[in-house]
Structures are given as C-alpha cells and as structure tokens.
Design an enzyme around this catalytic site. Structure first.
Site, PDB file in Angstrom:
ATOM      1  N   TYR A  43       3.017  -8.698   2.904  1.00 33.18           N
ATOM      2  CA  TYR A  43       3.622  -9.544   1.874  1.00 33.18           C
ATOM      3  C   TYR A  43       3.883 -10.961   2.378  1.00 33.18           C
ATOM      4  CZ  TYR A  43       4.448  -5.352  -0.970  1.00 33.18           C
ATOM      5  OH  TYR A  43       4.298  -4.202  -1.708  1.00 33.18           O
TER       6      TYR A  43
ATOM      7  N   LYS B 280      -0.839   4.041   8.843  1.00 33.16           N
ATOM      8  CA  LYS B 280      -2.240   4.354   8.522  1.00 33.16           C
ATOM      9  C   LYS B 280      -3.023   4.030   9.791  1.00 33.16           C
ATOM     10  CE  LYS B 280      -5.359   5.522   5.391  1.00 33.16           C
ATOM     11  NZ  LYS B 280      -5.465   6.896   4.879  1.00 33.16           N
TER      12      LYS B 280
ATOM     13  N   ASP C  79      -0.980   8.199   3.017  1.00 29.09           N
ATOM     14  CA  ASP C  79      -1.502   8.947   1.865  1.00 29.09           C
ATOM     15  C   ASP C  79      -0.912  10.355   1.842  1.00 29.09           C
ATOM     16  OD1 ASP C  79      -2.893   9.124   4.253  1.00 29.09           O
ATOM     17  OD2 ASP C  79      -4.839   9.492   3.332  1.00 29.09           O
TER      18      ASP C  79
ATOM     19  N   ASP D  51       7.655  -0.137   0.066  1.00 29.52           N
ATOM     20  CA  ASP D  51       7.845  -0.556  -1.322  1.00 29.52           C
ATOM     21  C   ASP D  51       7.415   0.578  -2.258  1.00 29.52           C
ATOM     22  OD1 ASP D  51       8.196  -2.067  -3.574  1.00 29.52           O
ATOM     23  OD2 ASP D  51       6.550  -3.452  -3.202  1.00 29.52           O
TER      24      ASP D  51
ATOM     25  N   ASP E  74      10.030   3.699  -4.140  1.00 27.28           N
ATOM     26  CA  ASP E  74      10.074   3.860  -5.597  1.00 27.28           C
ATOM     27  C   ASP E  74       9.701   5.288  -5.992  1.00 27.28           C
ATOM     28  OD1 ASP E  74      10.911   1.300  -5.982  1.00 27.28           O
ATOM     29  OD2 ASP E  74       9.388   0.805  -7.473  1.00 27.28           O
TER      30      ASP E  74
END
Ligand code: NAD
Length: 360
Positions: free
Chosen positions: A141, A192, A224, A248, A252
């Site tokens: 980000y 990852k 994943d 992020d 959620d």
C-alpha cells in the site's frame, strides 16, 4: 502516574458511542483508582466545520501529548462533496501516520449469546476469539515505485511494489509475539513465501525473532490457505500476524464471521505501545442522532486500551466480563436484536455494562 487519554469522538454516531465508553472508563477509573485523565478534541467533519481542516494542529498536539487516543468514527453525508484533501477520513489517516501506528490489532470475538448473528453455523463460530495483527504502515500500500504508465506499444500498465525492510518486519513480529504472550502463546504468521521473495524474508525474520520468545509456539501458513481455514475452522487460530494487504483482507473476513459490526473493537499501536483505539465500524450516518447505535465495540476498544497501552489487564477483563453480563441479561441494541430479547438504546447499553461492573 497519570494516564493521559485524548478523546476524539468525531462524527455521526461517534459522539454517542464514545460518550458510553468514557462513562464506563469513568466508573472503572474511580473504582480501581487508575488515574485516567481525559482531554477532548475534534477530528473529521466536526473539525472541518470548526477549523476548515479535518485534522487540526490542536488535535494532533493533543494526540501526541497523550498516552493513548480513543476515537469514535469520522465521515458523513454532509462532507461527501468536499475535496478529497479535506474529507473527514484524511484526519484519521493523518493521525495514524503521524503517530506511527504500525501494528493494527483486530480481534474477532463472537459472544456465544450472538452465535446466531453469524452467517456460519453456530458450532463453527460460537466462542470464536481470534486476534489479527496487521502491519499497517508498510508493504504494497505504500511501496514505491507505483502508478499507471503507458508502454511503448501504447498499452497502459499499472504497477505497485511490495517491499518490507527487515526492521519493519522485526518490529511487527515483536508486537505480535508480545500479544501472543498475553493470550494463549500461539502465533500463526501468514505469508506467501512460496511465491513472493518479500514474504520469504518476512518468514525468515519471524523465525529469527521467535527465538527471543521461546514460550510462544510459532507456525506459518500461506495466505490462500489461511483465508480458507478462517472460514472452514476459525477456532484453530489464536493470534495471526501478517502484512498490510493480507491483513486488510483477512481481518474483514474474520470480522464477518462474527456477523455484528457494532461489537468489534480495534487498536493501532506504535513501538512503545502507545495506541489509538476505535471501533471497526464507521460513523453510521443512517442512524446517527437516533440513540440506537451499539456502543459495545467502543467500550471493548477502551478495554483494549487498558490492556495494551496501560498494562491493566485486570481492569480490561472486568469490562469484557461486564459486556458479557449485559448480553447475558438479554440487552440488545437494534443491530444485534432478535425476538425475545430486550431492545435497548445506546445509553441503556452503557448503563447495563456499568450495572454489571457494579455487580462484580
Ligand atoms: P458504517 O460502518 O458507518 O455503517 C455500515 C452499516 O452498519 C450501517 O447500516 C450502520 O447503521 C451500521 N452500523 C455501523 N456501526 C454501528 C453500530 N455501532 N451500531 C449499530 N449499527 C451500526 O459504514 P458506511 O456506511 O460504509 O460508512 C459511513 C461513513 O463512515 C462514511 O462517511 C465512511 O467514510 C465512514 N467510515 C469511517 C470509518 C472510521 O472512522 N474508522 C470506518 C468506515 C467508514
């Protein structure tokens, strides 16, 4: 020693829910002689109306001088047409970056009384209590270079950079290990590493840092799989730590397991555990001023403040137990109401928590 708290209620339901959290803190403050001191400031739309900026100097100075910040929420219809540079959200983002709050803590707790509110089967989620620690100030980000460019063949190309320095990973690792020490001493690092070199380094630094915390059991999971496991069997997790973007998305997902946005607190911490504490929801302009907002996420954020910034776990536990009692007594604001329960207002829910505190 006096514990200074900057209180920034913000907009919409922010003022209503923060009032209840302060009411609860006031009670616990005098009951346990915690020496808490509150000072108020404006942020977001309310600050724009007064000072033509959502992030006034005075509020920044107040937040910097304080040991912790309690924030309600910012935003609302009234300010939607403003230029992006002065929108209410700028105040919140400015505060996070000025205070260097790099560790975002998002618990996903499902109170057994609300198991029916989740979209998942009650047996999968009842009693869920996960803490996601998300790196908040680095990663893709913020990485440079970034942008949209035009290639020689005329095609547009978008690009971002996933970058983490060793020190950035190490400091979030320390935060996560220390949080795990305050809970069940299990930490799952999500990366990852099979595809992204940046998270290969993430994993290496997690393992290196873990050597300083031999009492915490460290495990690793690819993102994943973590997304799948969160929905399949979420109770296998206790503390999870991950990068900005993975966090992020996963936080959620975890929040939705609980099905009740008005119940979830959050904290954002700096390297010295100074923190900003706020509910995960927004200013809910659709219900602002009606006195029906659920104040529990903000009350639970105040409990997190006592635990993580002020190291007063006993006071935090008392507040959390009182929230449980208030729910046990069938008190429900409109967002978590179901048939047979007692529908209460924002103020009545705050009162129910205080009356539970009086009782234990
Ligand atoms: P929201 O979280 O404010 O509301 C979503 C829905 O949940 C609404 O129907 C609302 O009534 C309900 N809700 C939220 N909190 C509740 C509570 N405590 N009790 C009962 N019901 C509750 O999200 P939104 O509608 O997308 O955004 C509204 C405004 O809030 C926007 O201006 C947005 O930019 C801002 N926002 C601010 C923050 C923040 O300050 N951290 C976060 C998200 C959104």
């Amino acid at each position: 020693m006096t514990k200074k708290i900057a209180v920034l209620p913000g907009d919409g339901i922010g003022t209503e829910i923060v009032a209840e959290a302060i009411k609860v803190l006031d009670f616990i403050n005098s009951d346990m002689a915690l020496d808490l001191e509150f000072e108020y400031g404006l942020i977001g739309g309310a600050a724009y109306d007064e000072y033509a900026t959502p992030f006034p100097e005075q509020s920044l100075a107040l937040a910097k001088a304080a040991d912790a910040v309690i924030l309600g929420a910012v935003g609302g219809y009234k300010w939607e047409a403003l230029d992006i540079s002065v929108r209410p959200e700028k105040g919140l983002l400015g505060l996070r970056s000025e205070l260097q709050l790099f560790a975002n803590l998002r618990p996903a707790i499902l109170y057994p009384q609300l198991a029916d509110a989740s979209t998942l089967k009650p047996e999968v989620v009842a009693g869920l209590d996960i803490m996601i620690v998300r790196e908040l100030t680095g990663g893709i980000y913020f990485g440079q270079p970034r942008g949209i460019r035009v290639l020689d063949n005329g095609e547009r190309q978008g690009y971002n950079t996933l970058v983490y320095s060793e020190s950035e990973i190490r400091r979030i690792a320390h935060s996560a290990f220390q949080i795990a020490q305050k809970r069940s001493r299990r930490l799952c690092s999500v990366d990852k590493a099979n595809v992204l070199e940046c998270t290969e380094l993430w994993r290496q630094v997690m393992i290196e840092t873990g050597k300083q915390y031999p009492d915490v059991e460290l495990s690793h999971m690819y993102v994943d799989n973590a997304a799948m496991q969160l929905v399949r069997a979420p109770k296998q997790f206790d503390v999870m730590v991950t990068t900005n973007m993975f966090g992020d998305i996963l936080s959620d997902t975890a929040a939705m397991l609980t099905g009740s946005i008005g119940m979830l607190p959050s904290a954002s911490l700096d390297a010295n555990n100074k923190g900003m504490y706020e509910p995960i929801h927004g200013s809910a302009p659709d219900i602002a001023g009606k006195g029906i907002a659920n104040p529990l996420a903000t009350i639970l954020s105040a409990a997190m403040m006592l635990r993580y910034t002020f190291d007063c776990s006993d006071a935090a536990e008392r507040i959390e137990a009182a929230v449980n009692c208030a729910l046990d007594a069938n008190n429900r604001t409109a967002d978590i109401y179901s048939t047979g329960m007692q529908k209460v207002s924002t103020v009545q829910m705050g009162d129910a928590v205080i009356s539970a505190l009086r009782g234990n």
